[in-house]
Each structure stands twice: as structure tokens, then as C-alpha cells.
Design a protein around this motif. Structure first.
Motif, PDB file in Angstrom:
ATOM      1  N   ASP A  17      38.027  36.255  34.597  1.00  0.00           N
ATOM      2  CA  ASP A  17      38.668  36.886  35.747  1.00  0.00           C
ATOM      3  C   ASP A  17      39.738  37.866  35.256  1.00  0.00           C
ATOM      4  O   ASP A  17      40.576  37.510  34.426  1.00  0.00           O
ATOM      5  CB  ASP A  17      39.312  35.802  36.623  1.00  0.00           C
ATOM      6  CG  ASP A  17      40.077  36.402  37.771  1.00  0.00           C
ATOM      7  OD1 ASP A  17      39.429  36.873  38.718  1.00  0.00           O
ATOM      8  OD2 ASP A  17      41.325  36.402  37.700  1.00  0.00           O
ATOM      9  N   ALA A  19      42.521  39.048  36.568  1.00  0.00           N
ATOM     10  CA  ALA A  19      43.911  38.624  36.791  1.00  0.00           C
ATOM     11  C   ALA A  19      44.298  37.532  35.793  1.00  0.00           C
ATOM     12  O   ALA A  19      45.390  37.568  35.212  1.00  0.00           O
ATOM     13  CB  ALA A  19      44.104  38.130  38.228  1.00  0.00           C
ATOM     14  N   ARG A  20      43.422  36.573  35.588  1.00  0.00           N
ATOM     15  CA  ARG A  20      43.718  35.507  34.621  1.00  0.00           C
ATOM     16  C   ARG A  20      43.831  36.066  33.213  1.00  0.00           C
ATOM     17  O   ARG A  20      44.679  35.646  32.432  1.00  0.00           O
ATOM     18  CB  ARG A  20      42.654  34.409  34.691  1.00  0.00           C
ATOM     19  CG  ARG A  20      42.716  33.613  35.989  1.00  0.00           C
ATOM     20  CD  ARG A  20      41.829  32.396  35.965  1.00  0.00           C
ATOM     21  NE  ARG A  20      40.433  32.688  35.757  1.00  0.00           N
ATOM     22  CZ  ARG A  20      39.482  32.590  36.685  1.00  0.00           C
ATOM     23  NH1 ARG A  20      39.781  32.207  37.918  1.00  0.00           N
ATOM     24  NH2 ARG A  20      38.230  32.857  36.392  1.00  0.00           N
ATOM     25  N   MET A  22      44.810  39.109  32.416  1.00  0.00           N
ATOM     26  CA  MET A  22      46.096  39.819  32.330  1.00  0.00           C
ATOM     27  C   MET A  22      47.246  38.837  32.134  1.00  0.00           C
ATOM     28  O   MET A  22      48.140  39.063  31.312  1.00  0.00           O
ATOM     29  CB  MET A  22      46.343  40.672  33.583  1.00  0.00           C
ATOM     30  CG  MET A  22      45.532  41.932  33.615  1.00  0.00           C
ATOM     31  SD  MET A  22      46.081  43.113  34.873  1.00  0.00           S
ATOM     32  CE  MET A  22      45.862  42.192  36.380  1.00  0.00           C
ATOM     33  N   VAL A  23      47.225  37.737  32.876  1.00  0.00           N
ATOM     34  CA  VAL A  23      48.287  36.734  32.760  1.00  0.00           C
ATOM     35  C   VAL A  23      48.249  36.101  31.380  1.00  0.00           C
ATOM     36  O   VAL A  23      49.287  35.941  30.731  1.00  0.00           O
ATOM     37  CB  VAL A  23      48.173  35.672  33.878  1.00  0.00           C
ATOM     38  CG1 VAL A  23      49.087  34.489  33.605  1.00  0.00           C
ATOM     39  CG2 VAL A  23      48.497  36.306  35.231  1.00  0.00           C
ATOM     40  N   THR A  41      52.577  42.269  34.434  1.00  0.00           N
ATOM     41  CA  THR A  41      51.174  42.544  34.786  1.00  0.00           C
ATOM     42  C   THR A  41      51.004  43.437  36.007  1.00  0.00           C
ATOM     43  O   THR A  41      49.935  44.014  36.199  1.00  0.00           O
ATOM     44  CB  THR A  41      50.425  41.226  35.064  1.00  0.00           C
ATOM     45  OG1 THR A  41      51.030  40.584  36.196  1.00  0.00           O
ATOM     46  CG2 THR A  41      50.433  40.315  33.848  1.00  0.00           C
ATOM     47  N   LEU A  43      50.916  42.180  38.938  1.00  0.00           N
ATOM     48  CA  LEU A  43      50.328  41.313  39.962  1.00  0.00           C
ATOM     49  C   LEU A  43      51.417  40.782  40.881  1.00  0.00           C
ATOM     50  O   LEU A  43      52.571  40.649  40.464  1.00  0.00           O
ATOM     51  CB  LEU A  43      49.606  40.130  39.305  1.00  0.00           C
ATOM     52  CG  LEU A  43      48.416  40.454  38.408  1.00  0.00           C
ATOM     53  CD1 LEU A  43      47.967  39.206  37.650  1.00  0.00           C
ATOM     54  CD2 LEU A  43      47.274  41.016  39.242  1.00  0.00           C
ATOM     55  N   GLY A  47      49.311  35.998  43.161  1.00  0.00           N
ATOM     56  CA  GLY A  47      48.228  36.204  42.190  1.00  0.00           C
ATOM     57  C   GLY A  47      48.562  35.609  40.838  1.00  0.00           C
ATOM     58  O   GLY A  47      47.698  35.025  40.176  1.00  0.00           O
ATOM     59  N   VAL A  48      49.820  35.735  40.410  1.00  0.00           N
ATOM     60  CA  VAL A  48      50.263  35.157  39.138  1.00  0.00           C
ATOM     61  C   VAL A  48      50.168  33.639  39.194  1.00  0.00           C
ATOM     62  O   VAL A  48      49.652  32.997  38.263  1.00  0.00           O
ATOM     63  CB  VAL A  48      51.695  35.613  38.788  1.00  0.00           C
ATOM     64  CG1 VAL A  48      52.258  34.806  37.619  1.00  0.00           C
ATOM     65  CG2 VAL A  48      51.725  37.106  38.474  1.00  0.00           C
ATOM     66  N   ALA A  51      46.547  32.495  39.059  1.00  0.00           N
ATOM     67  CA  ALA A  51      46.009  32.660  37.705  1.00  0.00           C
ATOM     68  C   ALA A  51      46.588  31.606  36.760  1.00  0.00           C
ATOM     69  O   ALA A  51      45.861  31.007  35.963  1.00  0.00           O
ATOM     70  CB  ALA A  51      46.308  34.066  37.185  1.00  0.00           C
TER      71      ALA A  51
END
Length: 189
Positions: A17, A19-20, A22-23, A41, A43, A47-48, A51
Motif C-alpha cells: 500500500d 500510504a503504508r 510512505m509511513v 509524508t 498524509l 491516514g498515518v 498505516a
């Protein structure tokens, strides 16, 4: 804190994913709070948190008070475990081959990757026979196209190309290659 150790498959699935990923990237080599991760990020906080929850559930991220980390030693262990995993040959590699040929192919293929070019000529001929099936009868290929086909299986394209020509599976003239030997198709085995 004792977090469960993820398997390579679980870790890779968690990182698929965007977002995941990026985190996770924001946490490599450092510890960050939720708001720091959001700022880093781009986000939103929700969203953070989503993730982070997924990454913690997958066993990739540790939480300590107000901060989160992704331990790089865990990533190294996952990479080592993935590299050492015994990946069976993709069944499509052996389609149309005899049982004996499939046995040889299973020894040298991991998934669809040729892990090793056999030094034994008889075994190498089985592998070359299979690779020759990737080339259409009657079609001419520039060297680059031959290398593109072979690169999908093994990084030493020049060696495979040379073996295919030397053993009569491919012919070559004027920078062009064409299939000249081997089975007609997968089902001919």
C-alpha cells in the motif's frame, strides 16, 4: 517491547500500500511521532494512524510512548529470510515437458527465475530446450530482443544466447536471431 516477527510475505504485503510504504519509509533509521510522520509524508493524521496500525499488526513497526520506529535489523532479517526461502519452480516452466525434464528444470528454476545455468551439458540442454520455447518459430529477433526475453529468466543473457546458438536452438546472421531447434511448442513434450 516484544513485537511479533513478521514473515517476508506478511511484510511485503503490508508494504504494498502506498500510504503504508510512505509511513514505513519515514521511520527507517529514525523514531517519529504521529504528527512528525504526517508532516514528513504529507498524509493526514487519520491516514498515518491507519498505516501505523497496519504496519504494527504486520510486525514491522514498534511503538514506544509517543514515537514509532521501524527497526532496520528487522528489515535485514526479513531480506535474509526471503533470500533463503526455497521457492519452487513455477509450474508453467515445466508445462509440456516430460517428468524427467521437469525434474531437471525444478532443480535449476526458482519461480520463473533460472537460479543457475547447469554446467552439466545434458541438464543444460533441458534448460535451453525450455528457453527456446520463448521464441516464436519463423520470427526474427534483434539481439536486444533476445536479451530481453532471456533477462526475464537469468541476468547472464550473453551466455544463454551463446549456448542457444552453439547447441542449435537459435541461429544467427546479420545481427538477427531466429529459432532453429527444439520443440514446436510446450505441448509437444
Amino acid at each position: 517491547m516484544s513485537e511479533r516477527a513478521p514473515t517476508p510475505a506478511v511484510a511485503l504485503s503490508a508494504l504494498l500500500d502506498p500510504a503504508r510504504l510512505m509511513v514505513a519509509g519515514a521511520l527507517v533509521g529514525t523514531s517519529r511521532s504521529t504528527s512528525d510522520i504526517a508532516e514528513y509524508t504529507g498524509l493526514d493524521r487519520e491516514g498515518v494512524l491507519r498505516a501505523l496500525g497496519d504496519l504494527r499488526q504486520a510486525g514491522l513497526v514498534e511503538h514506544d510512548g509517543d514515537s514509532y520506529t521501524l527497526p532496520t535489523d528487522r528489515l535485514h532479517r526479513l531480506a535474509t529470510a526471503a533470500a533463503e526461502a526455497d521457492v519452487p519452480m513455477d509450474p508453467s516452466i515445466g508445462f509440456g515437458m516430460t517428468d524427467d525434464e521437469r525434474g531437471v528444470l525444478a532443480r535449476f528454476f526458482q519461480g520463473r527465475t533460472l537460479a543457475e545455468i547447469p554446467s552439466n551439458r545434458a541438464k543444460r540442454l533441458v534448460v535451453l530446450e525450455r528457453l527456446a520455447l520463448e521464441f516464436d518459430l519463423g520470427r526474427r529477433y534483434p539481439e536486444r530482443a533476445v536479451d530481453d526475453v532471456l533477462a526475464a529468466f537469468h541476468p547472464d543473457c550473453p551466455a544463454l544466447r551463446r549456448y542457444l546458438v552453439d547447441e542449435g536452438f537459435l541461429d544467427r546472421a546479420d545481427g538477427q536471431y531466429w529459432r532453429s531447434g527444439g520443440r514446436l511448442d510446450h505441448a509437444s513434450g
